[in-house]
Each structure stands twice: as C-alpha cells, then as structure tokens.
Enzyme design. Structure first.
Site, mmCIF file in Angstrom:
data_model
loop_
_atom_site.group_PDB
_atom_site.id
_atom_site.type_symbol
_atom_site.label_atom_id
_atom_site.label_comp_id
_atom_site.label_asym_id
_atom_site.label_seq_id
_atom_site.Cartn_x
_atom_site.Cartn_y
_atom_site.Cartn_z
ATOM 1 N N HIS A 157 -19.062 3.648 -2.170
ATOM 2 C CA HIS A 157 -20.041 2.607 -2.481
ATOM 3 C C HIS A 157 -20.772 2.208 -1.196
ATOM 4 O O HIS A 157 -20.315 1.315 -0.476
ATOM 5 C CB HIS A 157 -19.347 1.391 -3.089
ATOM 6 C CG HIS A 157 -18.571 1.695 -4.333
ATOM 7 N ND1 HIS A 157 -17.394 2.403 -4.320
ATOM 8 C CD2 HIS A 157 -18.816 1.372 -5.630
ATOM 9 C CE1 HIS A 157 -16.935 2.505 -5.559
ATOM 10 N NE2 HIS A 157 -17.782 1.886 -6.371
ATOM 11 N N HIS A 209 -25.322 1.446 -5.252
ATOM 12 C CA HIS A 209 -24.090 0.662 -5.325
ATOM 13 C C HIS A 209 -22.839 1.535 -5.322
ATOM 14 O O HIS A 209 -21.908 1.293 -4.551
ATOM 15 C CB HIS A 209 -24.099 -0.221 -6.568
ATOM 16 C CG HIS A 209 -22.926 -1.170 -6.650
ATOM 17 N ND1 HIS A 209 -21.633 -0.748 -6.854
ATOM 18 C CD2 HIS A 209 -22.866 -2.522 -6.556
ATOM 19 C CE1 HIS A 209 -20.822 -1.799 -6.872
ATOM 20 N NE2 HIS A 209 -21.540 -2.890 -6.700
ATOM 21 N N GLU A 239 -2.789 -18.916 -15.599
ATOM 22 C CA GLU A 239 -1.677 -18.068 -15.178
ATOM 23 C C GLU A 239 -2.078 -17.011 -14.161
ATOM 24 O O GLU A 239 -1.358 -16.766 -13.186
ATOM 25 C CB GLU A 239 -1.047 -17.398 -16.405
ATOM 26 C CG GLU A 239 -0.345 -18.345 -17.354
ATOM 27 C CD GLU A 239 -1.272 -19.037 -18.345
ATOM 28 O OE1 GLU A 239 -0.775 -19.811 -19.181
ATOM 29 O OE2 GLU A 239 -2.501 -18.791 -18.289
ATOM 30 N N HIS A 258 3.231 -17.324 -29.673
ATOM 31 C CA HIS A 258 4.048 -17.717 -28.532
ATOM 32 C C HIS A 258 5.367 -16.949 -28.454
ATOM 33 O O HIS A 258 6.197 -17.232 -27.587
ATOM 34 C CB HIS A 258 4.342 -19.217 -28.586
ATOM 35 C CG HIS A 258 3.210 -20.072 -28.127
ATOM 36 N ND1 HIS A 258 1.923 -19.928 -28.612
ATOM 37 C CD2 HIS A 258 3.158 -21.074 -27.212
ATOM 38 C CE1 HIS A 258 1.136 -20.815 -28.021
ATOM 39 N NE2 HIS A 258 1.857 -21.519 -27.166
#
Length: 672
Positions: free
Chosen positions: A30, A265, A412, A474
C-alpha cells in the site's frame, strides 16, 4: 531542535522513495498512505519522539502505536533512518523470514510497539497505554513516568466502530498524555471517503472531550505547531486532523499527477509510474534504496540530541531510585513481566458455590496482593463478579488513577483492546470480564492478544445455557468450541496461543486462577458458571488440574467406561455415575478444565488418563465437537446441537437432558 524545512522536505521525500520502492519491489503493498503520511512521521521521529538510542526497551520512552498496519512501509522506512532496520531489510519487505512483514508485528527492540492490521485496534491500544502510564505514574512517580503516547490513525480506523469506544474513554478520562494523528486523506481502498462518510469528525471528538487541531498534514510548520500545542495540553487527549495528500509526489506513466487516486491505496504504482515518481521525488531509479546524506545528518543530530535528553532523564531516575528503593524494585519486577507472588493460602472457598463466586474470591486476593494489576468489566462487574476485585480498590477516573478498576462501559471489543494496550505499554497485568456469550464481540482482539503473546486474563461468566430465563441470546452454545480452537493453535514460539480453563468447582477455580497468574506468555481465559455447582467428591487431588485433565476422586480402578467433561457438567457425571454403579457398571470420571494444556503433557500421561482402547462418554453444554477430539472415534458425546431456550436453569437441565438420569440412559445405550 528544529531542522531546516528544505532538508525536512527532502527527508520526507526520502521516506516516500523508500516506501514506494519497498512496495514495488515486493509487487504488493500500500504505497499511497505511506507517501501521504511521510511528513508527519518524519517530523515526529526526527524532532519530537523521545527514546533511548542505546536502550530501545527503556521504560520511560515515548510510545508510538500505528493503527493502519498497511502503512508499514512508512514505519519501516523511518525506523531505518533511526538505525533499527537495514536497507536489506527494506528490500525483503513481505518476504519469507523477513523482519519487515506486510503488517508490522510487535518487536520493541526494533521500535514496533504493537502488531497492527485490523483497523481501529491499534489506536485503541494507545488509549490503554495512556491509561497504564497514568496508573503507573500514580504509583511510581512523575520522575519515571512522564512520557507521551502517540497514535497514528487513518480514515478506516475512524470508520471502525471501535473508534467510538476509544474516543469516548480517552475523553472521559482526560488522557492528556495521548496524542493521536488522524491521516485524513479522504481516500480508502475501494472508494473515496465521501462515498461512505459525511460526519464532522472534529465536532465528534470535541463532543467526547478531546482537544482537536486541524492542519495541513503535509505542512511541516503546521505539524510542529500542532505537536507543540498537544504537548502543552493539561486536561484532554489531542487529535491532530492532518489533511494529507494520498500518494503525495506520485506521477502516472504519462507524467501526470497520480496524487489522490484511489488506485494508489492498495497496489504498486506500476513500473513506469514508479520510475516517474522516484525521479520526481529526487531519487535514483537505478538505486532507489538509498538514505540521502541530508537525511542521515538529520537523524544523526537527533541521535546526539536524544543522548543528552535521555541522559538527563536517567539522572533523574537514578536520584529517584536512591530515594525510593522499594518502588524501584517494584518497577523492575513489573516491567520484566514476572509472575507476581500471591499467597493463595488465604483463600477459603464456600462449599458448592458458583465458580464465578469462587473467581470473585480469587480476585479479591489479587486486588490486595498484586499492586500492578488492573481489572475491568463491560458494565457487568456485579454479574461476572469482577466486583470481587473492585471491592478492594476503586474505579480509575479522570484526575485519579490511584484506583485499579477500569469501568469500560458496554463495549466489549474496546475494553479488550484497551486492556491489551495496558500490557503493551508495560508494567501492568490486565484482566477483563463479561458474559461468555459476549466473547463474540471480543474475538478480533482475542486473536491479536494471542498473536502478540499478551498474557491478558479473560474472565467469562454465565458459561452455558443455564443462564436460564435470559434465553438463547444470552446462552452460549458454540462459544466454547470456538475459543477452544485457540488452544489448538500454536504461536511462533511453538506454544499454545492461548490457555482456556473451565473449572468444575470452586476449588478447581482457585487452581485455574493460580495458573492464569503464572502464565505470563499467552492469554488465559476462565469460563465460569452462573449457577451453583456441587463440589467434586471428598479427597479429590486438585493438583491434577495443572495437567489440564485428570481422574477425579471416587473413580473406579477397573472401569468399564470413562465419563469426561469440563465445568458444570462434571458434577452431573458424578451423579450419573452413582446410578450406573447400581447396575454394576464401573466408572472413571475425568475432569478436563483445559484440553490445550492436557495435550501438552507427555503421551504417557495422556494414555494413562484416557487409554486409547477405552470407551469414553463425553458431556458438554456446548457443541459436541467441543469434546470429540478427546473421546475419540469410538466414543460418544452428548451435547447441544441447537440454541438454548428461555426457562429456569433447572427446567432447562431437565428438558435438554443434563441430568444424572439422562447420563445413565445415554451411557447404557452407548455401552450396549
């Protein structure tokens, strides 16, 4: 020391030539971003970044965290100017065995503070490092902890959702030791940025409480002013938005400008465009891998200047050491990442309790005995029981880093990366907790922790469908199988990339926490129950936990079948064994808290515990594949092949077959 701007521009072009030549030589990479960021990286490394040229692991050095790892050629080039890589290393970019892989991999000796690649994680590590520096300053003193944390982020990192968590936390805590450069070139891999984002980034970061400075990211004077302003900031982290030019200085095959083109890029410029670009930047197309004399002089002068700056800092540290011998020894121990001494004998576990409760008791002792440990939770400390740690300390907060508990909020992935960054900084042992099912949010960072060999401690409670009334959203089912795969993956040093423990009762939990704290080489996970679990039979020898799998007490010597499980299911097997014995079926029960650790034992030990010709029945609250490698081809596993259901956990045990009676039926059927 400021250098002449003309010389600085030439040095930046030198970095561009090296970076674009590395990509062209490797036929992959890149180049565009590396070329656009060359001015900032050159100013930072040649005039501002403080490090010890003779001791790259010096605790007081400034840290630099690269987020867009695809811009590795830029970082390798400037580190070559520092003398940490050779021209030959650059020529071998992306090749087998080379120290210059496609994305940088942590190597502090060479100036690489973090492995980078997945966008957004790198600058979040920097937030963690900034917290660690403040935390250590509060314990050791400003004389030894007065450095800055620099981060480099791109448009992609800004777009990744984790940037919101990183920005929120850094602003909330007022991390004025954090300086982040946003390389805003408005070009990404497949499109211009205007196709995917139209937000006001400056206002967004200001809303989070950051000091924001917008500059021409290719203007040397503006870069210096921004850095000087950042260094004088007392209350806020700083974001420098540098409006840079993608592929600055690049020319196409026909000689026209190639700047700002999305094609630059993620691919080499192409032979003719490459030749035109090297010429345009003042390089030699026949020998582009050259450090200009002017560039060499700039970095040589910085070397001498740093020897003076760092020499004064070392003198301050020596005076501090004489005044604070106990703290000095602590600092030495903490930064060598030694396993801390813990008196585990003070832990008295309650009988027949949940393993999350047992973990809380361990954390309570760790909070008192391990002063460089930070524990965190994603807004669940009273449920995952990390509050066992919190009760012995207080929250880290703006202006007060004497606490040792990091409240991450409901984030998280961010929490995990911040905790990883704490370790990458050095001197801190991080642990973080949430529900096991939410480990799914953390997986990208778990993988990076394993790759970097970060000994973070993951605390995952609510280990199975017995979460109950909360229902299938859950209730983890496939999560254990997923995380156990990491145990089977070896790192570059031939060791398990991760340790995963699912203890069968409160006493196994204590041993698992001991091993977690002793393991300073890889991540460790503890998977813990929400519900109470019966203790293993009296007289059980828990030392077997240290080998990953062992025969529990009350097993029959001459057995007909082996019953095997981890965690909550072991006590169910014990109850089922009592029913089987009534039919004169003799049983061995094996607890396997860590398959990965078990597989590291000698073949003799593995054969002793699980003889190859034995009939083995496995019980798991997860996918059957979790235990299939242990029971073998002729064995049988009873597990879940569906998501869970919403009901009280005892009802679920009955409905899903996790009872002593069903163990009896399943084993009888298996043996017949």
């Amino acid at each position: 020391m400021m250098n002449d701007n003309k010389l600085m521009r030439k040095a930046a072009d030198n970095i561009r030539i090296l970076a674009v030549s590395m990509v062209e030589n490797a036929k992959s990479g890149h180049p565009g971003g590396a070329m656009g960021g060359a001015d900032f990286i050159n100013v930072l490394f040649s005039e501002y970044l403080i490090y010890d040229p003779k001791n790259p692991t010096w605790e007081g050095r400034d840290r630099f965290y690269l987020d867009p790892g695809h811009m590795s050629s830029m970082l390798y080039s400037v580190l070559t100017l520092q003398g940490k890589y050779t021209i030959e290393d650059l020529k071998n970019f992306r090749q087998w065995g080379s120290p210059t892989p496609g994305h940088p991999e942590r190597n502090i000796e060479r100036g690489i503070e973090n492995t980078s690649g997945p966008l957004g994680q790198g600058h979040t590590y920097a937030v963690g490092a900034a917290i660690a520096e403040k935390f250590l300053e509060a314990r050791l003193g400003h004389e030894v902890m007065q450095h800055k944390i620099y981060a480099y982020i791109s448009d992609g990192g800004i777009q990744e959702e984790i940037s919101q968590g990183a920005g929120r936390i850094a602003g909330l805590l007022g991390l004025n030791n954090l300086i982040m450069f946003y390389d805003a070139n408005d070009v990404q891999l497949s499109t211009g940025c205007d196709v995917v984002m139209a937000e006001d980034t400056e206002m967004k970061y200001k809303a989070w409480g950051w000091n924001v400075i917008t500059i021409d990211g290719n203007n040397i004077d503006q870069i210096r002013i921004a850095l000087n302003t950042s260094l004088s900031e007392k209350k806020r982290p700083t974001l420098i938005i540098g409006k840079t030019v993608m592929a600055k200085g690049a020319l196409q095959a026909d000689g026209s400008s190639y700047e700002g083109n999305v094609k630059t890029h993620g691919a080499p410029l192409g032979r003719d465009a490459y030749i035109n670009t090297v010429k345009n930047l003042g390089g030699n197309t026949e020998n582009p891998f050259v450090i200009f004399p002017e560039t060499r002089d700039i970095y040589a002068r910085r070397h001498e200047e740093l020897m003076y700056i760092v020499g004064k800092r070392h003198q301050e540290e020596e005076i501090w050491t004489k005044k604070n011998p106990i703290k000095a020894q602590q600092m030495k121990d903490w930064f060598t990442a030694r396993s801390p001494f813990v008196d585990w004998s003070s832990i008295v576990q309650p009988a027949n309790a949940a393993t999350r409760t047992a973990s809380a008791n361990c954390l309570s002792v760790l909070a008192e005995q391990v002063p460089n440990m930070i524990c965190s939770s994603a807004d669940l400390c009273n449920s995952d029981k990390t509050d066992g740690f919190l009760k012995k300390t207080h929250n880290i907060q703006r202006g007060d880093f004497t606490g040792a508990f990091f409240q991450a909020g409901v984030s998280e992935l961010t929490m995990t990366c911040v905790c990883i960054g704490m370790y990458l900084h050095g001197g801190v042992i991080p642990a973080c907790g949430t529900f096991f099912v939410f480990s799914d949010y953390m997986k990208p960072a778990i993988r990076m922790a394993a790759l970097m060999e970060v000994p973070i401690k993951f605390i995952w409670s609510h280990d199975a469908f017995r979460v109950g009334e909360d229902g299938p959203t859950h209730e983890p089912v496939e999560q254990e199988a997923q995380i156990r795969l990491m145990e089977k993956l070896q790192n570059h040093h031939g060791k398990d990339s991760m340790r995963v423990f699912r203890p069968a009762d409160v006493h196994e939990t204590t041993i698992c926490w001991q091993m977690a704290m002793e393991n300073m080489e890889t991540p460790t996970a503890l998977v813990l129950s929400r519900q109470t679990i019966d203790d293993l039979p009296e007289g059980n020898d828990y030392d077997g936990v240290r080998k990953g799998a062992y025969v529990i007490a009350n097993s029959d010597k001459n057995f007909d079948v082996i019953l095997l499980a981890s965690g909550s299911e072991v006590s169910t097997l014990v109850a089922g064994a009592d029913l089987l014995r009534k039919d004169n079926i003799k049983v061995r029960i094996v607890s396997v808290p860590s398959e990965g650790l078990f597989r590291r034992q000698s073949m003799e030990y593995q054969e002793k515990i699980l003889p190859h010709n034995a009939k083995i029945f496995g019980l798991t609250a997860g996918l059957p594949v979790t235990l299939e490698g242990l029971v073998g081809k002729n064995g049988k596993v009873f597990g879940l092949c569906s998501f869970g259901y919403s009901a009280p956990y005892k009802v679920l045990n009955e409905k899903l077959g996790f009872t002593a009676e069903n163990v009896y039926r399943q084993v009888k059927d298996f043996l017949s």
